[in-house]
Design a protein around this motif. Structure first.
Motif, PDB file in Angstrom:
ATOM      1  N   ILE A 515       0.823  -1.167  -0.130  1.00  0.00           N
ATOM      2  CA  ILE A 515      -0.110   0.086   0.216  1.00  0.00           C
ATOM      3  C   ILE A 515       0.862   1.400   0.023  1.00  0.00           C
ATOM      4  O   ILE A 515       2.049   1.024   0.745  1.00  0.00           O
ATOM      5  N   GLY A 516       0.329   2.362  -1.018  1.00  0.00           N
ATOM      6  CA  GLY A 516       1.417   3.278  -0.656  1.00  0.00           C
ATOM      7  C   GLY A 516       2.600   3.618  -1.464  1.00  0.00           C
ATOM      8  O   GLY A 516       3.328   4.273  -1.389  1.00  0.00           O
ATOM      9  N   GLU A 517       3.144   2.230  -2.424  1.00  0.00           N
ATOM     10  CA  GLU A 517       4.634   2.045  -2.372  1.00  0.00           C
ATOM     11  C   GLU A 517       4.775   2.490  -4.229  1.00  0.00           C
ATOM     12  O   GLU A 517       5.020   2.265  -4.970  1.00  0.00           O
ATOM     13  N   GLY A 518       3.529   3.409  -4.596  1.00  0.00           N
ATOM     14  CA  GLY A 518       3.315   3.434  -5.944  1.00  0.00           C
ATOM     15  C   GLY A 518       3.242   2.539  -6.967  1.00  0.00           C
ATOM     16  O   GLY A 518       4.211   2.605  -8.258  1.00  0.00           O
ATOM     17  N   ARG A 519       2.322   1.309  -6.913  1.00  0.00           N
ATOM     18  CA  ARG A 519       1.876   0.171  -7.844  1.00  0.00           C
ATOM     19  C   ARG A 519       0.749  -0.143  -7.968  1.00  0.00           C
ATOM     20  O   ARG A 519       0.401  -1.067  -8.771  1.00  0.00           O
ATOM     21  N   ARG A 520       0.172   0.852  -7.360  1.00  0.00           N
ATOM     22  CA  ARG A 520      -1.517  -0.269  -7.415  1.00  0.00           C
ATOM     23  C   ARG A 520      -2.121  -0.233  -8.476  1.00  0.00           C
ATOM     24  O   ARG A 520      -2.760  -1.351  -8.914  1.00  0.00           O
ATOM     25  N   ARG A 521      -2.011   0.789  -9.321  1.00  0.00           N
ATOM     26  CA  ARG A 521      -2.462   0.887 -10.978  1.00  0.00           C
ATOM     27  C   ARG A 521      -2.861  -0.405 -11.438  1.00  0.00           C
ATOM     28  O   ARG A 521      -3.153  -1.004 -12.109  1.00  0.00           O
ATOM     29  N   ILE A 522      -0.822  -1.112 -11.552  1.00  0.00           N
ATOM     30  CA  ILE A 522      -0.440  -2.099 -13.139  1.00  0.00           C
ATOM     31  C   ILE A 522      -1.178  -3.583 -11.853  1.00  0.00           C
ATOM     32  O   ILE A 522      -1.593  -4.375 -12.746  1.00  0.00           O
ATOM     33  N   ASP A 523      -0.834  -3.379 -10.505  1.00  0.00           N
ATOM     34  CA  ASP A 523      -2.274  -4.473  -9.872  1.00  0.00           C
ATOM     35  C   ASP A 523      -3.458  -4.668 -10.677  1.00  0.00           C
ATOM     36  O   ASP A 523      -4.192  -5.634 -10.958  1.00  0.00           O
TER      37      ASP A 523
END
Length: 568
Positions: A515-523
Motif C-alpha cells: 500500500i502506498g508504494e506507487g504500484r496499485r494501478r498496474i496490479d
C-alpha cells in the motif's frame, strides 16, 4: 554539479522537443563544458555516472506517484473544504476522466524521458573513455556501463507501463530529433535485452566492493526488473510470461545473486537503518541533510494531516504536514461498510484483526515506532491535548469521507454526501509507512527509499504459482512475509493447502503489503479490475482505453513523429 544538471536538463529538453532536422542549431561556443574537458579524474567519471541516479530518486514521487496511486482504489486526494481541488485534476484522476493536457501526465512523461536522456548521455561518455587514463579497470568500466543500461531500462519500463507506445532513446549526442515511436512489443524486447545483457557485468550482493553499495544496480536488482517485466507481460504485449517470472524470482530467492532475507519486523524495510536491511534489493539513499524524496510533499509528508508532524510526532523541521494523500473510505457517513469489493483498503487490513500494523502510529523514542496508521483522536502532551484541524475543529480521523467537521464519532451526520468533492480534514485514514521520528531524534528522515525489496520477489513468485494452479505453494510463500504482521500462531496466516487464497484475496494481499508504494494501478490492471469494477465514488469505465495514459499534448506539439494513444 548544479551546472552539470542544468546542462543535462537543457540537452534533455532539446532532444524531447523532437526538433525538426532542418533546424539550424549551429553556433560558435567559446566556453563550454564537454565530456572531453570535464572528465579529468576517476572521481569525474563517477560524477558523470551518478547524474541520472539523483534524477531517478526524484521520479519516485510527485506526478509519477499520482499516476499509479490516484487512479486506483486505495489512495485519494479529495477536495477538503476548498483545499486540494486544484481545478478538479485529482477528481479526474480518480474518475479516469483525465485529458491530454493534465500537468501530472505531462510531467511524468518528461521526467522519465529526461532520466533516459541523462542515463544515455552518461553511458555514451563512459563507453568512449580510455579506462587506462583514469586508472579504471576494464571490468569496472563494464560494470558502470551495465548499471546505466539497467537504469535506462528502469525508466523505459515505467514509460511502457504507463504509456505503452513510447520512444526508445539509445543515442543523444549529436541528435536533433527524437526517435520514432516504438510498438509495445519493440519496447518490451528492448527492455528485456538490455537487462539480460547487463546482468553478467553487474556485481552480486556479497561481491568485493558491495558492502556500501546502496543505490547501485546489482544482479538481483536487474533480475527483479526482469521479473516485473515478465509478471506484466500479458498486460504489455498480450503474452503470458509467468513461467519466466517464476524462474527469475526463484533465482533471487535461492541466492543466485547474493543472500537476501525477509525481515522479521514489518517496518524494518522502511526504518532509518534500512540500508542494512536483508530485504533491501535496490534503494535510493536518503538522509535528512541530503535527498529524501519519499519524505517530500510529493509523497509521504503530504500524507499527514495538518499539525500532526509538529504536535503528534514532534517533527518540526518541515512544517505542519498536509492531507494530500489519504486512504479511500470503506464506510459511508453512517458508518456502514460499502458493498463493493474493490477498494476499502483499511477494511482489508481489518479483515485480520490481530495485524500489528493496525495500531495507531506512535513514536516510542530511541528511533523506534509502532503502528502504520493514523485514526481517531490524536493526543499529545501526555494526552492533555488533541490535534486540531486548521479550521478549528478537533480532528477525529475516520474510515469515511464527508463534511463531519465538529460532528462527534457517535453523532449522526445530516449531510450524507460522500464523494471526491465533499471531504473535510477528518475524512480518511492516513498511512505512515516510513517513520517520522521527532526532530530531536538523531535518525530522523534517515531511511532510504526501498524501490525493490525481497517481499516483492516473494509475492511475484506466489502469484506465478497461483496462476499455475499451485495455491498451496502460493499461500506458503505469502506466509513467509505475512507472518511478521501477526502474533505467533495467528489464525490470520493462510492455512496449508491455500484453500482461502482466492484471486481476490491475492489482489487484496498485494494491496496490504505494498500500500502506498506507487504500484496499485498496474496490479489492478493485471487482475482485470482497473476498468471493470467499482470502488468508492468510482463507477466502472465505459471501455478500457484508460489502462494507459495519453501521450501528453506538449509532447505531441513538439514531436510530430508521435501518434496519440487509442481512445484519446
Amino acid at each position: 554539479m548544479k551546472s552539470i544538471k542544468t546542462y543535462a536538463g537543457f540537452s534533455a529538453a532539446l532532444l524531447l522537443a523532437g526538433l525538426s532536422s532542418c533546424t539550424d542549431l549551429d553556433e560558435t561556443l567559446y566556453d563550454r563544458t564537454t565530456a572531453d574537458n570535464f572528465i579529468q579524474t576517476k572521481n569525474d567519471v563517477y560524477r558523470v555516472f551518478l547524474r541520472t541516479f539523483e534524477h531517478g530518486y526524484n521520479t519516485i514521487q510527485g506526478a509519477p506517484y499520482q499516476l499509479q496511486e490516484l487512479s486506483a482504489d486505495q489512495i485519494m486526494t479529495p477536495n477538503r473544504e476548498g483545499d486540494w481541488f486544484d481545478g478538479g485534476q485529482y477528481a479526474r484522476a480518480h474518475y479516469h476522466t483525465w485529458t491530454i493536457q493534465e500537468g501530472y501526465i505531462n510531467d511524468t512523461w518528461t521526467l522519465l524521458n529526461q532520466g533516459i536522456v541523462l542515463a544515455t548521455n552518461s553511458l555514451e561518455d563512459i563507453q568512449a573513455l580510455d579506462p587506462t587514463r583514469f586508472n579504471l579497470p576494464v571490468a569496472e568500466q563494464k560494470q558502470l556501463i551495465a548499471e546505466l543500461r539497467v537504469m535506462r531500462a528502469w525508466y523505459h519500463l515505467r514509460l511502457l507501463d504507463l504509456f505503452r507506445n513510447i520512444q526508445l532513446i539509445t543515442k543523444v549526442k549529436g541528435e536533433k530529433i527524437g526517435p520514432a515511436q516504438s510498438t509495445p512489443q519493440e519496447a518490451y524486447a528492448f527492455i528485456e535485452t538490455e537487462l539480460k545483457e547487463a546482468l553478467p557485468d553487474l556485481l552480486a550482493k556479497g561481491d568485493p566492493g558491495t558492502a556500501q553499495f546502496q543505490g547501485r544496480w546489482t544482479k538481483a536488482a536487474a533480475a527483479a526488473l526482469l521479473g516485473r517485466l515478465y509478471l506484466n507481460a500479458n498486460v504489455y504485449i498480450g503474452q503470458d510470461h509467468y513461467a519466466d517470472c517464476a524462474t527469475v524470482c526463484q533465482d533471487i530467492i535461492g541466492g543466485k545473486y547474493g543472500s537476501y532475507a525477509v525481515e522479521s519486523r514489518w517496518d524494518a524495510p522502511f526504518d532509518w537503518n534500512n540500508d542494512q536491511s536483508s530485504e533491501t534489493i535496490f534503494a535510493f539513499p536518503g538522509s535528512f541533510g541530503r535527498s529524501h524524496w519519499q519524505y517530500e510533499g510529493g509523497m509521504y509528508f503530504w500524507g499527514l494531516p495538518y499539525n500532526v508532524p509538529i504536535r503528534y510526532m514532534g517533527f518540526t523541521d518541515f512544517g505542519s504536514g498536509n492531507p494530500r494523500y489519504a486512504l479511500q473510505p470503506g464506510h459511508d457517513v453512517d458508518n456502514r461498510e460499502y458493498p463493493f469489493v474493490q477498494g476499502k483498503p483499511f477494511v482489508k487490513f481489518q479483515k485480520y484483526a490481530d495485524d500489528v500494523r493496525l495500531t495507531n502510529y506512535k513514536n516510542l523514542g530511541n528511533s523506534k515506532r509502532e503502528g502504520m496508521f493514523l485514526q481517531g483522536y490524536l493526543t499529545y502532551n501526555n494526552n492533555r491535548d488533541t490535534v486540531k484541524s486548521t479550521r478549528g475543529y478537533t480532528l477525529y480521523l475516520r474510515d469515511q469521507v464527508g463534511l463531519f467537521k465538529y460532528t462527534k464519532p457517535n453523532q449522526v451526520l445530516a449531510n450524507k454526501t460522500s464523494d471526491m468533492n465533499n471531504a473535510d480534514q477528518n475524512s480518511g485514514i492516513f498511512m505512515v509507512k516510513y517513520p517520522f521520528y521527532p526532530s530531536t531524534d538523531p535518525n530522523k528522515i534517515e531511511a532510504d527509499y526501498a524501490e525493490i525489496r525481497l517481499a516483492e520477489i516473494v509475492y511475484m513468485l506466489a502469484e506465478c504459482k497461483f496462476r499455475a494452479g499451485d495455491r498451496a505453494t502460493a499461500a506458503q510463500l505469502l506466509n513467509t512475509v505475512r507472518r511478521r504482521n501477526y502474533p505467533t500462531g495467528s489464525a490470520s496466516l493462510y492455512p496449508a493447502g491455500g484453500a482461502t487464497l482466492t484471486e481476490q484475496e491475492l489482489l487484496d494481499e498485494w494491496g496490504r503489503e505494498f500500500i502506498g508504494e506507487g504500484r496499485r494501478r498496474i496490479d489492478l490492471i493485471r487482475f482485470g479490475k482497473f476498468n471493470t469494477t467499482t470502488w468508492w465514488d468510482k463507477a466502472a469505465d465505459a471501455d478500457d482505453h484508460t489502462k494507459i495514459y495519453p501521450i501528453p499534448l506538449n509532447a505531441l506539439n513538439v514531436s510530430p513523429q508521435l501518434v496519440q494513444n487509442p481512445g484519446y
